[in-house]
Write a protein that holds these residues in place. Structure first.
Motif, mmCIF file in Angstrom:
data_model
loop_
_atom_site.group_PDB
_atom_site.id
_atom_site.type_symbol
_atom_site.label_atom_id
_atom_site.label_comp_id
_atom_site.label_asym_id
_atom_site.label_seq_id
_atom_site.Cartn_x
_atom_site.Cartn_y
_atom_site.Cartn_z
ATOM 1 N N VAL A 53 33.309 35.141 46.422
ATOM 2 C CA VAL A 53 34.178 36.045 47.193
ATOM 3 C C VAL A 53 34.888 35.248 48.276
ATOM 4 O O VAL A 53 34.254 34.546 49.064
ATOM 5 N N ASN A 54 36.210 35.314 48.278
ATOM 6 C CA ASN A 54 37.003 34.681 49.336
ATOM 7 C C ASN A 54 38.124 35.636 49.743
ATOM 8 O O ASN A 54 38.329 36.668 49.081
ATOM 9 N N PRO A 55 38.846 35.346 50.840
ATOM 10 C CA PRO A 55 39.871 36.280 51.310
ATOM 11 C C PRO A 55 40.913 36.623 50.245
ATOM 12 O O PRO A 55 41.301 37.777 50.088
ATOM 13 N N GLU A 56 41.332 35.620 49.476
ATOM 14 C CA GLU A 56 42.355 35.855 48.459
ATOM 15 C C GLU A 56 41.878 36.860 47.412
ATOM 16 O O GLU A 56 42.615 37.750 46.998
ATOM 17 N N ILE A 57 40.627 36.707 47.005
ATOM 18 C CA ILE A 57 40.076 37.595 45.971
ATOM 19 C C ILE A 57 39.905 39.015 46.516
ATOM 20 O O ILE A 57 40.191 39.993 45.826
ATOM 21 N N CYS A 58 39.464 39.134 47.789
ATOM 22 C CA CYS A 58 39.303 40.473 48.383
ATOM 23 C C CYS A 58 40.641 41.204 48.404
ATOM 24 O O CYS A 58 40.709 42.395 48.099
ATOM 25 N N LEU A 59 41.713 40.473 48.768
ATOM 26 C CA LEU A 59 43.031 41.115 48.824
ATOM 27 C C LEU A 59 43.508 41.450 47.414
ATOM 28 O O LEU A 59 44.038 42.534 47.162
ATOM 29 N N ALA A 60 43.300 40.517 46.481
ATOM 30 C CA ALA A 60 43.769 40.739 45.105
ATOM 31 C C ALA A 60 43.046 41.933 44.476
ATOM 32 O O ALA A 60 43.647 42.705 43.716
ATOM 33 N N ALA A 61 41.762 42.109 44.812
ATOM 34 C CA ALA A 61 40.981 43.187 44.210
ATOM 35 C C ALA A 61 41.481 44.573 44.650
ATOM 36 O O ALA A 61 41.230 45.570 43.979
ATOM 37 N N ARG A 62 42.220 44.614 45.757
ATOM 38 C CA ARG A 62 42.788 45.897 46.209
ATOM 39 C C ARG A 62 43.897 46.359 45.270
ATOM 40 O O ARG A 62 44.168 47.543 45.140
ATOM 41 N N ARG A 63 44.582 45.386 44.670
ATOM 42 C CA ARG A 63 45.708 45.720 43.793
ATOM 43 C C ARG A 63 45.319 45.677 42.323
ATOM 44 O O ARG A 63 46.053 46.157 41.477
ATOM 45 N N ASN A 64 44.194 45.028 42.034
ATOM 46 C CA ASN A 64 43.840 44.782 40.636
ATOM 47 C C ASN A 64 42.473 45.414 40.349
ATOM 48 O O ASN A 64 41.430 44.858 40.679
ATOM 49 N N SER A 65 42.515 46.596 39.716
ATOM 50 C CA SER A 65 41.261 47.334 39.535
ATOM 51 C C SER A 65 40.337 46.628 38.534
ATOM 52 O O SER A 65 39.107 46.741 38.646
ATOM 53 N N ALA A 66 40.922 45.888 37.585
ATOM 54 C CA ALA A 66 40.068 45.176 36.617
ATOM 55 C C ALA A 66 39.295 44.058 37.332
ATOM 56 O O ALA A 66 38.119 43.820 37.044
ATOM 57 N N LEU A 67 39.973 43.406 38.294
ATOM 58 C CA LEU A 67 39.294 42.353 39.063
ATOM 59 C C LEU A 67 38.171 42.964 39.906
ATOM 60 O O LEU A 67 37.051 42.443 39.941
ATOM 61 N N LEU A 68 38.473 44.105 40.562
ATOM 62 C CA LEU A 68 37.445 44.760 41.380
ATOM 63 C C LEU A 68 36.247 45.154 40.509
ATOM 64 O O LEU A 68 35.088 44.937 40.886
ATOM 65 N N ALA A 69 36.546 45.682 39.317
ATOM 66 C CA ALA A 69 35.451 46.087 38.413
ATOM 67 C C ALA A 69 34.612 44.871 38.028
ATOM 68 O O ALA A 69 33.371 44.947 37.974
ATOM 69 N N ALA A 70 35.277 43.734 37.785
ATOM 70 C CA ALA A 70 34.541 42.511 37.408
ATOM 71 C C ALA A 70 33.640 42.064 38.563
ATOM 72 O O ALA A 70 32.492 41.660 38.351
ATOM 73 N N LEU A 71 34.150 42.172 39.785
ATOM 74 C CA LEU A 71 33.351 41.757 40.952
ATOM 75 C C LEU A 71 32.169 42.706 41.162
ATOM 76 O O LEU A 71 31.070 42.282 41.502
ATOM 77 N N LEU A 72 32.426 44.005 40.940
ATOM 78 C CA LEU A 72 31.342 44.987 41.100
ATOM 79 C C LEU A 72 30.260 44.772 40.042
ATOM 80 O O LEU A 72 29.084 45.025 40.282
ATOM 81 N N ALA A 73 30.688 44.289 38.875
ATOM 82 C CA ALA A 73 29.728 44.092 37.779
ATOM 83 C C ALA A 73 28.973 42.763 37.892
ATOM 84 O O ALA A 73 28.022 42.532 37.145
ATOM 85 N N ALA A 74 29.403 41.902 38.813
ATOM 86 C CA ALA A 74 28.735 40.594 38.942
ATOM 87 C C ALA A 74 27.308 40.784 39.460
ATOM 88 O O ALA A 74 26.985 41.795 40.085
ATOM 89 N N ASP A 75 26.462 39.805 39.191
ATOM 90 C CA ASP A 75 25.058 39.911 39.604
ATOM 91 C C ASP A 75 24.791 39.229 40.937
ATOM 92 O O ASP A 75 23.855 39.575 41.646
ATOM 93 N N LEU A 76 25.593 38.211 41.245
ATOM 94 C CA LEU A 76 25.486 37.537 42.541
ATOM 95 C C LEU A 76 26.897 37.188 42.986
ATOM 96 O O LEU A 76 27.684 36.660 42.201
ATOM 97 N N ARG A 77 27.230 37.529 44.250
ATOM 98 C CA ARG A 77 28.584 37.258 44.765
ATOM 99 C C ARG A 77 28.429 36.410 46.007
ATOM 100 O O ARG A 77 27.981 36.893 47.047
#
Ligand code: UDP
Length: 247
Positions: free
Chosen positions: A37-61
């Motif tokens: 998790v970094n600032p770029e990814i946090c911002l991108a996940a706001r616009r990209n629901s597939a990315l957010l879903a992938a991050l939510l599904a991760a086991d360790l962030r």
């Protein structure tokens, strides 16, 4: 413990804790996903629901970046230490070499993953590299790479395709790869292969690794506004969250 930064969960782990988690998972059934998790990814996940879903599904962030630590402080969170993807990858490679686990490197420009693999083997002669594949394969769809990984019998897969492609690859094909752990590692192969230099320790300690990367890759200047935009978004969310420890 987990903290949410712009709705992206981040695990408040140290490098040592991440390693003991990984050691356990490497010897269990099932496939596990380590995200960064970094600032770029946090911002991108706001616009990209597939990315957010992938991050939510991760086991360790892992909290990969000084921006995440600053955001946590701003919100009264517990994160005090960043865990960089490259540090965790290097520790995992050492563990794989010690335990006879096979690794696979997928991503970066043609020849870079293979060069990174040779450098890692120089450092760890007992390391078993099950395979490598570069990240610019116009012909081979990602599913084919996942089949190749499965056929190689790799236990640990490092995916360096840039975000969000790397997270989406792991979310879609991680299980099919049959690996125990898949971890996304951004530009780490470029550094491990010697194509780029890692920032000296002083820069790392001062949280200025991004500046060192900027000197080597001036094009990254376009990514510079991310930090103020991120911290502003975190501040806004804190103001409107009614004081919850969640920004
Ligand atoms: N990359 C790739 N395929 C692509 C796009 C990028 O293999 O289609 C690789 C790129 O060569 C680099 C890595 O993905 O090695 C991403 O590096 P970047 O510096 O953008 O990631 P960061 O470390 O900033 O997350």
């Amino acid at each position: 413990m987990q903290e949410f930064i712009l709705d992206v969960p981040t695990d408040a782990v140290t490098l040592a804790e991440a390693m003991s988690w990984a050691q356990e998972k490497l010897n269990q059934k099932g496939t596990h996903f380590i995200a960064s998790v970094n600032p770029e990814i946090c911002l991108a996940a706001r616009r990209n629901s597939a990315l957010l879903a992938a991050l939510l599904a991760a086991d360790l962030r892992i909290p990969d970046g000084i921006g995440i630590v600053l955001a946590s402080r701003l919100c009264g969170g517990q994160l005090r230490e960043r865990v960089t993807g490259i540090d965790l990858m290097e520790e995992l490679v050492a563990l794989a070499a010690a335990e006879g686990k096979k690794i696979f490197l997928f991503g970066a420009a043609d020849g870079v993953a293979a060069a990174a693999a040779s450098k890692l083997k120089e450092r760890h002669p007992s390391l078993i590299v099950a395979g490598t594949a570069h990240g610019y394969l116009p012909q081979a769809p990602d599913g084919e790479v996942a089949c190749n990984i499965a056929a190689s019998g790799a236990d640990l897969v490092f995916v360096a395709l840039g975000s969000p492609r790397q997270e989406l690859f792991v979310a879609k094909y991680g299980a099919a790869s049959g690996a125990k752990i898949l971890m996304v590692v951004g530009g780490s192969f470029d550094v491990l292969s010697g194509r780029l230099r890692r920032a000296p320790l002083l820069y790392q300690r001062l949280g200025l690794e991004w500046f060192y990367r900027l000197i080597q890759q001036p094009k990254r200047i376009l990514r510079l506004p991310v930090m103020p935009v991120f911290l502003l978004a975190v501040t806004q969310q804190k103001l409107f969250s009614g004081g919850r420890k969640h920004c």
